[in-house]
Design an enzyme around this catalytic site. Structure first.
Site, PDB file in Angstrom:
ATOM      1  N   GLU A  34       0.821  -1.222   0.000  1.00 47.62           N
ATOM      2  CA  GLU A  34       0.000   0.000   0.000  1.00 47.62           C
ATOM      3  C   GLU A  34       0.854   1.270   0.000  1.00 47.62           C
ATOM      4  OE1 GLU A  34      -1.908  -0.473   3.746  1.00 47.62           O
ATOM      5  OE2 GLU A  34      -3.273  -2.008   3.045  1.00 47.62           O
ATOM      6  N   CYS A  76      -1.778  32.477  12.518  1.00 52.02           N
ATOM      7  CA  CYS A  76      -1.437  33.019  13.838  1.00 52.02           C
ATOM      8  C   CYS A  76      -0.940  31.922  14.769  1.00 52.02           C
ATOM      9  CB  CYS A  76      -2.649  33.733  14.425  1.00 52.02           C
ATOM     10  SG  CYS A  76      -3.100  35.119  13.405  1.00 52.02           S
ATOM     11  N   GLU A  77       0.195  31.387  14.422  1.00 53.72           N
ATOM     12  CA  GLU A  77       0.872  30.366  15.231  1.00 53.72           C
ATOM     13  C   GLU A  77       2.363  30.570  15.000  1.00 53.72           C
ATOM     14  OE1 GLU A  77      -0.337  27.279  16.713  1.00 53.72           O
ATOM     15  OE2 GLU A  77      -2.434  27.423  16.127  1.00 53.72           O
TER      16      GLU A  77
HETATM   17  C1  LIG Z   1      -2.673   1.370   6.514  1.00 59.83           C
HETATM   18  C2  LIG Z   1      -1.775   2.249   5.746  1.00 59.83           C
HETATM   19  N1  LIG Z   1      -1.312   1.819   4.565  1.00 59.83           N
HETATM   20  C3  LIG Z   1      -0.497   2.585   3.812  1.00 59.83           C
HETATM   21  C4  LIG Z   1      -0.125   3.851   4.228  1.00 59.83           C
HETATM   22  C5  LIG Z   1       0.751   4.662   3.326  1.00 59.83           C
HETATM   23  O1  LIG Z   1       1.986   4.966   3.859  1.00 59.83           O
HETATM   24  P1  LIG Z   1       3.040   5.705   2.957  1.00 59.83           P
HETATM   25  O2  LIG Z   1       2.417   6.928   2.435  1.00 59.83           O
HETATM   26  O3  LIG Z   1       4.179   5.988   3.857  1.00 59.83           O
HETATM   27  O4  LIG Z   1       3.425   4.750   1.868  1.00 59.83           O
HETATM   28  C6  LIG Z   1      -0.559   4.328   5.457  1.00 59.83           C
HETATM   29  C7  LIG Z   1      -0.150   5.657   5.919  1.00 59.83           C
HETATM   30  O5  LIG Z   1      -0.429   6.123   6.979  1.00 59.83           O
HETATM   31  C8  LIG Z   1      -1.423   3.514   6.239  1.00 59.83           C
HETATM   32  O6  LIG Z   1      -1.891   3.928   7.404  1.00 59.83           O
END
Ligand SMILES: Cc1ncc(COP(=O)(O)O)c(C=O)c1O
Length: 409
Positions: A265, A334-335
């Site tokens: 992913e 404003c931070e």
């Molecule tokens: C479950 C899950 N998969 C994939 C990702 C993607 O991570 P990255 O953008 O570092 O590849 C995230 C990011 O938070 C995630 O929570």
């Protein structure tokens, strides 16, 4: 600064033209860079199902491009599921990895027919009660975690994500009680990781753990591939990592009767380097100790520096001559934490100059807000020399969304 990596698609002349045509602040994306990153992933991980983590950037035009490259999506909210389906992804190419889901979330994902990663006994139990006999996937926390900042480490003893290995017997018994089949196993250890060994260290226990799940059809090892932001960082050896990961996947497949689908992913890797934030210098200010370059964008558009102390490379347009001064590029919010870049050696610009904040395609617009009642930036896409607005600039009404106030004006 040496020639920045985005120079080939967002040089100074083009940046100036875009700012005149579309205004600033403006997110600018390169279609060729995005496609190129997708290709690199497809080459490195043959036979693996790539599920782009759309939380990194969910602009529909970019999503369609990702789909046309043959990737699926990882989703974390019902609206991400809805948008992905509306952008033409098939439900079979979606996975859901949301955390702490409400019953409404569970219902929506089930209704959409998307395989869900559940990472608590509570959500497994609730899902089973609502959808007896369903197929589910378990997200586990096998204690190996990593990432560019503690906030993005999503595995290990302090993490809210994932089921602990000792919860497996209870998870299996809940599944059995509700007639559910555990067909998937998932983990995601963190984000912005450069060390290939860390992925492998995390993969081995996941593969071992999967032996305890006889119905397994899907094994999902998450995302997290780092991209270089700082000049001294080198790119992740994606091809090398790919060959070691796919070798392990293949070896595992050999010992099984049922075919197993392997998923990854990646989010950041697909879009980070394909995007830049274009902002204009509004206000120059020198104090006794500091040089502040005030710009028309800030933490409300790119929160990574404020949230994670992240470094984003910056180039100025034009590049002025003169002595480089240790400067802070700051926004209108404003931070005191509203800093896009700190302690950069930059010759004094002039008001009206532009700053290009590079590698802003991931977790940039996606994390933007209306804080201080300011609009989010417009977004444009460059493809084949053609520039298309892929998200219009917001106006007062878009931000306020209160008809009663308008009526009284
Ligand atoms: C479950 C899950 N998969 C994939 C990702 C993607 O991570 P990255 O953008 O570092 O590849 C995230 C990011 O938070 C995630 O929570």
């Amino acid at each position: 600064m040496n020639t920045p990596p985005w120079h080939s698609w967002l040089g100074p002349r083009r940046a100036r033209r875009l700012s005149e045509r579309f205004g600033t602040p403006l997110y600018v994306y390169s279609a060729p860079v995005l496609r190129n990153r997708c290709r690199a992933l497809l080459r490195a991980f043959p036979g693996v199902g790539l599920r782009y983590a759309m939380k990194a950037n969910s602009n529909p035009s970019l999503l369609r491009m990702v789909r046309s490259m043959g990737l699926g999506v990882d989703t974390v909210s019902p609206w991400e599921v809805q948008l992905a389906l509306e952008c033409g992804f098939r439900k079979a190419d979606l996975i859901y990895s949301g955390n702490n889901p409400s019953d409404d979330d569970l219902r929506a994902v089930h209704r959409a027919g998307v395989l869900i990663n559940l990472d608590s006994l509570s959500s497994l139990h609730r899902y089973g009660r609502m959808f007896r006999g369903s197929r589910v996937s378990l997200r586990v926390n096998l204690e190996v975690g990593g990432g560019h900042h503690p906030h993005v480490i999503t595995s290990g003893p302090d993490s809210k994500f994932g089921l602990a290995p000792e919860d497996l017997p209870e998870a299996k018994s809940i599944a059995a009680r509700h007639g559910m089949r555990i067909v998937g196993l998932h983990q995601h250890i963190g984000s912005g990781i450069f060390d290939p060994q860390l992925f492998l260290d995390a993969l081995d226990p996941l593969l071992a753990f999967s032996e305890a799940l006889p119905d397994l059809e899907v094994l999902d090892a998450g995302g997290g591939f780092g991209v270089p932001y700082r000049p001294e960082e080198s790119p992740l050896d994606l091809a090398g990592l790919g060959s070691r990961v796919t070798t392990r996947f293949r070896a595992m497949q050999k010992g099984r009767k049922k075919p197993l689908q392997f998923l990854l992913e990646p989010g950041r890797y697909v879009v980070a380097e394909a995007g830049a934030l274009l902002t204009q210098v509004t206000t120059l200010k020198r104090t006794r100790d500091r040089v502040f370059i005030g710009v028309d964008s800030g933490m409300h558009h790119l929160i990574r520096p404020a949230l994670y102390q992240s470094y984003h490379p910056v180039s100025m347009v034009p590049e002025r001559d003169g002595a480089a001064l240790r400067s802070f590029i700051v926004g209108p919010i404003c931070e005191s934490g509203d800093v896009l870049a700190e302690e950069r050696m930059i010759p004094m610009p002039e008001e009206g100059d532009l700053a290009i904040v590079g590698n802003a395609g991931a977790y940039g617009f996606a994390m933007a807000s209306h804080y201080n009642l300011r609009a989010r930036p417009a977004e444009v896409l460059i493809d084949n020399g053609k520039v298309t607005v892929i998200r219009a600039r917001e106006n007062y009404r878009d931000v306020i969304r209160r008809r009663d106030l308008r009526a009284k004006r």
